[in-house]
Design a protein around this motif. Structure first.
Motif, PDB file in Angstrom:
ATOM      1  N   PRO A 174      49.404  26.317  36.508  1.00 46.00           N
ATOM      2  CA  PRO A 174      49.478  28.251  37.499  1.00 46.00           C
ATOM      3  C   PRO A 174      48.172  29.094  36.662  1.00 46.00           C
ATOM      4  N   ALA A 175      48.180  29.258  35.620  1.00 46.35           N
ATOM      5  CA  ALA A 175      46.944  30.399  34.909  1.00 46.35           C
ATOM      6  C   ALA A 175      46.332  30.503  35.586  1.00 46.35           C
ATOM      7  N   TYR A 176      45.509  29.377  35.918  1.00 45.27           N
ATOM      8  CA  TYR A 176      44.151  29.521  36.261  1.00 45.27           C
ATOM      9  C   TYR A 176      43.881  29.702  37.659  1.00 45.27           C
ATOM     10  N   ALA A 177      45.156  28.831  38.361  1.00 41.21           N
ATOM     11  CA  ALA A 177      45.728  29.091  39.994  1.00 41.21           C
ATOM     12  C   ALA A 177      45.380  30.938  40.063  1.00 41.21           C
ATOM     13  N   LEU A 178      46.063  31.753  39.259  1.00 38.97           N
ATOM     14  CA  LEU A 178      46.739  32.298  39.344  1.00 38.97           C
ATOM     15  C   LEU A 178      45.892  33.745  39.626  1.00 38.97           C
ATOM     16  N   LEU A 179      44.552  33.697  38.106  1.00 37.50           N
ATOM     17  CA  LEU A 179      42.989  33.934  37.943  1.00 37.50           C
ATOM     18  C   LEU A 179      42.658  34.339  39.082  1.00 37.50           C
ATOM     19  N   ILE A 180      42.628  32.785  40.049  1.00 45.11           N
ATOM     20  CA  ILE A 180      41.087  32.454  41.068  1.00 45.11           C
ATOM     21  C   ILE A 180      42.200  33.580  42.056  1.00 45.11           C
ATOM     22  N   ALA A 181      43.393  33.838  42.207  1.00 44.87           N
ATOM     23  CA  ALA A 181      43.756  34.343  43.542  1.00 44.87           C
ATOM     24  C   ALA A 181      43.400  35.776  43.072  1.00 44.87           C
ATOM     25  N   GLY A 182      43.598  36.522  41.945  1.00 48.35           N
ATOM     26  CA  GLY A 182      43.970  37.725  41.633  1.00 48.35           C
ATOM     27  C   GLY A 182      42.864  38.090  42.155  1.00 48.35           C
ATOM     28  N   LEU A 183      41.050  37.892  41.839  1.00 49.00           N
ATOM     29  CA  LEU A 183      39.949  37.411  42.104  1.00 49.00           C
ATOM     30  C   LEU A 183      39.845  37.542  43.112  1.00 49.00           C
ATOM     31  N   ILE A 184      40.434  37.037  44.452  1.00 50.54           N
ATOM     32  CA  ILE A 184      40.076  36.601  45.635  1.00 50.54           C
ATOM     33  C   ILE A 184      40.747  37.941  46.405  1.00 50.54           C
ATOM     34  N   ALA A 185      41.660  38.184  45.760  1.00 46.16           N
ATOM     35  CA  ALA A 185      42.503  39.779  45.936  1.00 46.16           C
ATOM     36  C   ALA A 185      41.760  40.983  45.575  1.00 46.16           C
ATOM     37  N   LEU A 186      41.270  40.952  44.697  1.00 43.75           N
ATOM     38  CA  LEU A 186      40.338  42.043  44.146  1.00 43.75           C
ATOM     39  C   LEU A 186      39.643  42.215  45.045  1.00 43.75           C
ATOM     40  N   TYR A 187      38.074  41.102  45.500  1.00 42.53           N
ATOM     41  CA  TYR A 187      37.083  40.916  46.605  1.00 42.53           C
ATOM     42  C   TYR A 187      37.657  41.544  47.781  1.00 42.53           C
ATOM     43  N   LEU A 188      38.962  41.022  48.162  1.00 40.24           N
ATOM     44  CA  LEU A 188      39.116  41.235  49.699  1.00 40.24           C
ATOM     45  C   LEU A 188      39.685  42.609  49.594  1.00 40.24           C
ATOM     46  N   SER A 189      40.562  43.271  48.651  1.00 39.91           N
ATOM     47  CA  SER A 189      41.086  44.902  48.768  1.00 39.91           C
ATOM     48  C   SER A 189      39.213  45.567  49.067  1.00 39.91           C
ATOM     49  N   ALA A 190      38.520  45.147  48.225  1.00 35.69           N
ATOM     50  CA  ALA A 190      37.143  45.694  48.425  1.00 35.69           C
ATOM     51  C   ALA A 190      36.550  46.232  49.406  1.00 35.69           C
ATOM     52  N   SER A 191      36.780  43.972  49.646  1.00 39.21           N
ATOM     53  CA  SER A 191      36.189  44.426  51.072  1.00 39.21           C
ATOM     54  C   SER A 191      36.232  45.026  52.430  1.00 39.21           C
TER      55      SER A 191
END
Length: 211
Positions: A174-191
């Motif tokens: 779950p730790a790495y799944a959360l990391l991936i979710a956070g990275l995608i969320a950050l990119y989506l916010s910027a887009s």
């Protein structure tokens, strides 16, 4: 690309008002999701000690405030899926999670017994809610769909670990799944922010199919 195209966190026109009086708050909510995800990633992987828990609690409470506002504004803009999701994320993942960080740290320091299995029972509800709501995020498919899917991977492991069914050795999943979710969320916010500002796709994103 105009701001109207981003009236929901998933670039999803479903439940969106044709004339929103408020701007899209999703980018702030997505950044707060990324902050919380990174904090849990570090804690679950043992990259920070339990002494960091009160500080993590502070960050989660800050994220709670952001997502609460985002949820209310989204509901005002008739975004039922995004608004309700941000609301229960803000309350249970962030507010309750942040307060629990202080309680759990105090129990560790004082040596007070604390039965945290109850967290697992609460997480059963949250996990089932995400899985049952998931189809709403897949219509149409977008980057937010990926965020929710990755979170859906992490949540059963967190639930089972809290229930004591799985050992803490499974925490990296779950730790790495959360990391991936956070990275995608950050990119989506910027887009959403940058593409709306420029009126075009500066940051490429998954576009919903036009009917």
């Amino acid at each position: 690309m105009t701001e109207k195209n981003h009236s929901t966190p998933a670039e999803n026109p479903v439940n969106a008002s044709a004339s929103n009086a408020w701007s899209n708050p999703a980018p702030a909510g997505l950044v707060s999701l990324a902050v919380a995800s990174f904090c849990f990633f570090a804690l679950l992987n043992g990259f920070v000690e339990t002494s960091a828990m009160p500080l993590i609690g502070c960050w989660l409470l800050g994220c709670f405030l952001v997502q609460l506002i985002v949820g209310i504004v989204d509901l005002k803009n008739r975004n039922q899926t995004g608004g309700n999701t941000f609301l229960f994320f803000s309350a249970f993942f962030l507010l309750a999670g942040g307060i629990e960080m202080f309680i759990k740290h105090n129990a560790i320091v004082s040596g007070t017994p604390l039965d945290t299995t109850i967290d697992g029972y609460a997480w059963i509800v949250l996990t089932l809610a995400v899985y049952l709501w998931l189809p709403a995020f897949l219509k149409p498919f977008s980057l937010l769909s990926l965020v929710v899917i990755v979170l859906a991977v992490a949540m059963p492991f967190i639930t089972l670990i809290d229930l004591g069914v799985l050992s803490s050795s499974f925490s990296p999943i779950p730790a790495y799944a959360l990391l991936i979710a956070g990275l995608i969320a950050l990119y989506l916010s910027a887009s959403i922010v940058v593409n709306t500002a420029y009126g075009r796709n500066v940051y490429p994103i998954i576009e919903p199919k036009k009917k």
